[in-house]
Design a protein around this motif. Structure first.
Motif, short mmCIF file in Angstrom:
data_model
loop_
_atom_site.label_atom_id
_atom_site.label_comp_id
_atom_site.label_asym_id
_atom_site.label_seq_id
_atom_site.Cartn_x
_atom_site.Cartn_y
_atom_site.Cartn_z
N GLY A 493 0.80 -1.23 0.00
CA GLY A 493 0.00 0.00 0.00
C GLY A 493 0.82 1.26 0.00
N ASN A 494 2.14 1.17 -0.02
CA ASN A 494 2.96 2.36 -0.05
C ASN A 494 2.87 3.04 -1.41
OD1 ASN A 494 3.80 1.87 2.55
ND2 ASN A 494 5.62 0.71 1.91
N ILE A 495 2.82 4.36 -1.41
CA ILE A 495 2.64 5.13 -2.63
C ILE A 495 3.62 6.29 -2.63
CG2 ILE A 495 1.06 6.66 -3.89
CD1 ILE A 495 -1.25 4.98 -2.85
N LEU A 496 4.24 6.53 -3.80
CA LEU A 496 5.00 7.75 -4.04
C LEU A 496 4.23 8.58 -5.05
CD1 LEU A 496 8.66 6.40 -4.40
CD2 LEU A 496 7.64 7.52 -2.43
N SER A 497 4.11 9.87 -4.82
CA SER A 497 3.30 10.68 -5.72
C SER A 497 3.82 12.10 -5.77
CB SER A 497 1.83 10.68 -5.28
OG SER A 497 1.70 11.29 -4.00
N ASN A 498 3.32 12.84 -6.77
CA ASN A 498 3.63 14.25 -6.95
C ASN A 498 2.50 14.84 -7.78
OD1 ASN A 498 4.56 16.77 -7.84
ND2 ASN A 498 6.70 16.10 -7.93
N ALA A 499 1.71 15.67 -7.16
CA ALA A 499 0.54 16.22 -7.84
C ALA A 499 0.89 17.38 -8.76
CB ALA A 499 -0.49 16.68 -6.81
N GLY A 500 2.11 17.88 -8.67
CA GLY A 500 2.47 19.05 -9.46
C GLY A 500 3.07 18.68 -10.80
N ALA A 501 3.73 19.66 -11.41
CA ALA A 501 4.34 19.48 -12.73
C ALA A 501 5.79 19.05 -12.63
CB ALA A 501 4.22 20.77 -13.52
N THR A 502 6.26 18.72 -11.43
CA THR A 502 7.68 18.40 -11.24
C THR A 502 7.91 16.91 -11.04
OG1 THR A 502 7.45 18.89 -8.88
CG2 THR A 502 8.23 20.66 -10.32
N ALA A 503 6.96 16.08 -11.43
CA ALA A 503 7.15 14.64 -11.36
C ALA A 503 8.11 14.19 -12.46
CB ALA A 503 5.81 13.92 -11.51
N PRO A 504 8.78 13.06 -12.28
CA PRO A 504 9.65 12.54 -13.35
C PRO A 504 8.83 12.06 -14.53
CG PRO A 504 9.48 10.96 -11.56
CD PRO A 504 8.79 12.21 -11.08
N PHE A 505 9.51 11.85 -15.65
CA PHE A 505 8.88 11.33 -16.86
C PHE A 505 9.05 9.81 -16.91
CE2 PHE A 505 10.51 15.57 -18.01
CZ PHE A 505 9.33 16.20 -18.39
N LEU A 506 8.13 9.14 -17.59
CA LEU A 506 8.33 7.75 -17.93
C LEU A 506 9.08 7.69 -19.25
CD1 LEU A 506 7.84 4.77 -17.26
CD2 LEU A 506 5.74 4.91 -18.61
N ASN A 507 10.17 6.95 -19.26
CA ASN A 507 11.01 6.88 -20.44
C ASN A 507 11.43 5.43 -20.63
OD1 ASN A 507 12.41 7.76 -22.67
ND2 ASN A 507 13.80 9.10 -21.57
N ARG A 508 12.28 5.18 -21.61
CA ARG A 508 12.81 3.84 -21.80
C ARG A 508 14.26 3.95 -22.22
NH1 ARG A 508 9.06 -0.15 -24.88
NH2 ARG A 508 9.59 1.10 -26.71
N VAL A 509 15.08 3.07 -21.69
CA VAL A 509 16.47 2.98 -22.08
C VAL A 509 16.76 1.52 -22.38
CG1 VAL A 509 17.22 2.88 -19.66
CG2 VAL A 509 18.87 3.44 -21.44
N ALA A 510 17.22 1.25 -23.60
CA ALA A 510 17.41 -0.11 -24.07
C ALA A 510 16.12 -0.90 -23.86
CB ALA A 510 18.62 -0.76 -23.41
N ASN A 511 16.18 -2.03 -23.15
CA ASN A 511 14.98 -2.87 -22.99
C ASN A 511 14.20 -2.54 -21.73
OD1 ASN A 511 17.30 -3.95 -21.55
ND2 ASN A 511 15.96 -5.59 -20.91
N GLN A 512 14.56 -1.50 -20.99
CA GLN A 512 13.95 -1.22 -19.71
C GLN A 512 13.18 0.11 -19.71
OE1 GLN A 512 14.44 -4.26 -18.31
NE2 GLN A 512 15.16 -3.43 -16.39
N HIS A 513 12.00 0.10 -19.08
CA HIS A 513 11.37 1.37 -18.73
C HIS A 513 12.19 2.02 -17.61
CE1 HIS A 513 7.78 -0.26 -20.80
NE2 HIS A 513 7.51 1.02 -21.01
N CYS A 514 12.08 3.33 -17.52
CA CYS A 514 12.82 4.05 -16.48
C CYS A 514 12.07 5.33 -16.13
CB CYS A 514 14.24 4.36 -16.92
SG CYS A 514 14.33 5.45 -18.36
N LEU A 515 12.40 5.87 -14.97
CA LEU A 515 11.97 7.21 -14.60
C LEU A 515 13.07 8.19 -14.99
CD1 LEU A 515 10.41 6.67 -11.05
CD2 LEU A 515 9.23 6.88 -13.24
N LYS A 516 12.68 9.20 -15.72
CA LYS A 516 13.63 10.19 -16.22
C LYS A 516 13.50 11.46 -15.39
CE LYS A 516 14.47 12.98 -20.38
NZ LYS A 516 14.02 13.20 -21.77
#
Length: 689
Positions: A493-516
């Protein structure tokens, strides 16, 4: 159990089903006017490939990956040292060579700028690199050639603008070279030598440069206008470095600097008809030493845009004479369409792209080929065969290039191309290698589930985007979205969040998703979790990430606070410049341990583990203990009510992380060496492959 068994052991790998050896190429992972970018070395029995990839936003990296022919596997890719970045250039692509000591040499850089040099720190080893002095000048497209005296020539195009060098228009490109000499990893760069130009309003587009049996450097080129709306003709020449002259295929000598009149009179082997356009030629030798040159020819309108289709032209040079150009196929690609490579039994293979997607601005398509047996004429090519086709899940294929001194397993490369409209941000383009037995795909790591939490904590699993939301639980995040919420994958049930515009992006590097965590403006992106016992009984954090920094500053990947406005519990993972650090607090006293000054080269992937056992703080980088210390005052503070990913956990976030995060486990109260080893094994499976 010790962590040592994992240090050199890769995570389990399986062949990918797409046929590619890497899927982190950029718009142009390499370029036909920068060959060679790959080579085979018989002593190590490896093929080395240099290519350009996207790191973050406008930042590019040049990386090298090796294929081990003994084991039949690709290794990880490594960026070529701390200066491997190229800023916002869709093909500031690398040239690759090996010097007499067996050290790899790479040159690359932005269009019309100083070019960078790096040399492998150890012979035949792509994992460590030493920076060399730059090639200072307005340079583009390097070609590296090792000479018999163990010096290396870097042939390179130089730009002259209006008023420079007698030119009366901008963007003229002339051919020059610099000579490199070596003592260990030290490189001395010689003075620039002006080879020649193709007149006012022109650029010199050169093919692969190859040292011939006569000791001269053989190369072909075409002449474009200064703004590259047409490319005309094919020229063939031999560069005589000691005597500073060009030698024609028929034996005519022309001292430097050569002129357009001389090139047309003595070095032109194919003339593009009036009203038509051609391409940068591809060139190779066959086993008998015959020269094969390939270009294409198509109609153009007044603006220089070709009409489709265009004829693929092939010529053979032998005994001082080139055969007439023969049409052997049709292409719909304006640029980078053709490649030519030696194959088994003394033959050659010509490859090109057909049927490109229209949104690709006349670039790419299916990769097809025709083979010519040893000694054959242009009329003797075999049937046209499709090597690999574009499809709904694979973009247009482009830029077939040849491996220097190729092994039969890998004779050439080609790549997937993004539309020109995306070239400033495109990533995740796949790169392919082919040989006598077909494609040589890379391997991908299967998903691995870590050991479950027995206490509190958090597991970030980026393999499943269902756990990542762009709008606080409303929608599944897509690549490029701001990730506003991540749900813990252990189901606690643990959650990390950011309601503003400063959250990281979802990206991909090689075969992996990542947070950018974007590097633009040194970034201000983070996620926060609250009201959990993030550190009661101590903690163990394992993260897989690729750091970046444009300045020397403290940057927090993870920070824990007990609510007093300072990170008074721990900063499990932090770095400053290239130094990894971890901090644990006892009341208000912090104990910091630090690794070496260069433990975290930007652009490279790392596994970092930070944890406490009793009253001792430990820091590991890539499975190696780099620092440990007793915590001043005793055990770590018991309770943290705030956890922040990507910034400090104070009331006002600071110390923002820049880079890519591909996975993290944070455990509370279950720190053992066995768990450390288990989490390290999990982390190996998260490394981009």
């Amino acid at each position: 159990m010790s962590i040592l068994p994992y240090i050199s052991r890769p995570a389990p790998l399986t062949l990918n089903s797409g046929g590619y050896f890497s899927n982190d190429g950029h718009t142009s992972a390499w370029y036909t006017s920068t060959q060679y970018n790959s080579l085979y070395d018989a002593i190590s029995n490896k093929t080395f490939v240099a290519y350009e990839t996207v790191f973050m936003g406008a930042f590019r990296l040049v990386r090298v990956r090796a294929y081990d022919h003994a084991t039949g596997t690709w290794g990880r890719s490594y960026n070529v040292g701390a200066n491997s970045a190229v800023n916002d250039d869709d093909h500031g692509v690398p040239g690759l060579a090996m010097n007499a000591d067996g050290r790899l040499v790479v040159s690359w850089g932005n269009h019309n700028a100083d070019f960078k040099l790096a040399i492998s720190t150890n012979p035949r080893d792509e994992t460590l690199w030493t920076a060399a002095p730059p090639l200072v000048g307005a340079y583009t497209y390097p070609h590296l050639v090792l000479l018999a005296d163990n010096s290396m020539v870097c042939l390179i195009r130089k730009t002259y603008n209006n008023g420079q060098g007698g030119f009366t228009i901008d963007n003229n490109g002339v051919l020059v070279y610099r000579v490199l000499t070596f003592v260990g990893t030290a490189i001395t760069v010689g003075a620039e030598v002006y080879v020649g130009d193709l007149g006012n309003d022109s650029r010199w587009y050169a093919s692969t440069a190859i040292l011939g049996g006569d000791g001269l450097i053989h190369q072909a080129c075409s002449r474009s206008n200064a703004f590259d709306t047409e490319r005309l003709h094919a020229y063939y020449y031999k560069i005589d470095i000691p005597n500073q002259r060009l030698v024609s295929f028929g034996g005519v000598n022309a001292p430097f600097p050569v002129t357009l009149a001389t090139m047309n009179a003595s070095f032109r082997i194919y003339e593009t008809p009036a009203g038509e356009t051609s391409n940068t030629p591809a060139f190779c030798f066959d086993a008998a030493g015959r020269s094969h040159v390939v270009t294409h020819e198509g109609h153009k309108d007044g603006g220089g845009d070709p009409y489709f289709p265009m004829d693929v032209k092939h010529m053979i040079g032998a005994a001082g004479v080139f055969s007439a150009a023969a049409t052997i196929g049709v292409t719909a690609s304006k640029y980078n369409a053709e490649g030519v490579a030696p194959i088994a039994a003394g033959g050659v293979r010509v490859l090109w792209s057909v049927d490109g997607f229209p949104e690709l601005e006349q670039r790419g398509g299916d990769i097809v080929y025709r083979d010519l047996a040893a000694g054959g004429s242009s009329a003797a090519f075999g049937p046209q065969t499709t090597l690999l086709a574009q499809d709904a899940g694979r973009g247009a294929l482009d830029s077939p290039v040849t491996v220097k001194d190729a092994h039969s397993d890998i004779r050439g490369l080609f790549m997937e191309r993004a539309p020109d409209a995306l070239r400033s941000s495109a990533n995740d383009q796949r790169c392919y290698a082919w040989g006598d037995k077909g494609m040589r795909p890379g391997r991908v790591r299967p998903f691995v589930v870590p050991k479950a939490l027995t206490g509190d904590g958090f597991w970030i699993d980026l393999s499943d985007t269902a756990s990542m939301f762009s709008d606080l639980g409303a929608t599944r995040a897509q690549i490029g979205d701001n990730v506003k919420q991540i749900n813990d994958k252990f189901g606690t049930g643990n959650i990390l969040s950011n309601a503003g515009a400063t959250a990281p992006f979802l990206n991909r590097v090689a075969n992996q998703h990542c947070l950018k965590f974007d590097a633009a403006g040194n970034g201000t992106r983070y996620l926060t979790g609250a009201s959990k016992a993030w550190a009661a009984g101590g903690y163990m954090t394992t993260a897989v990430f690729r750091p970046f920094s444009t300045s020397a500053a403290s940057r927090n990947l993870l920070s824990l606070d007990e609510g007093g406005g300072l990170p008074r519990v721990a900063v499990p993972i932090n770095y400053n410049s290239e130094q990894m650090r971890a901090t644990a607090y006892h009341t208000t006293t912090g104990t910091t341990v630090s690794g070496g000054a260069t433990d975290a080269k930007y652009g490279q992937d790392y596994i970092v583990q930070s944890y406490t056992i009793g009253t001792t703080l430990f820091l590991y980088v890539n499975g190696v203990l780099v620092a440990s210390s007793a915590i001043t005052g005793g055990a770590i503070n018991a309770i943290a009510v705030l956890m922040r990913l990507g910034a400090s956990a104070g009331a006002a976030p600071a110390g923002f992380f820049n880079g890519l995060l591909t996975g993290m486990i944070h455990r509370v109260g279950e720190q053992t060496t066995q768990m450390r080893d288990a989490d390290y094994a999990w982390a190996l499976a998260q490394l981009p492959s």
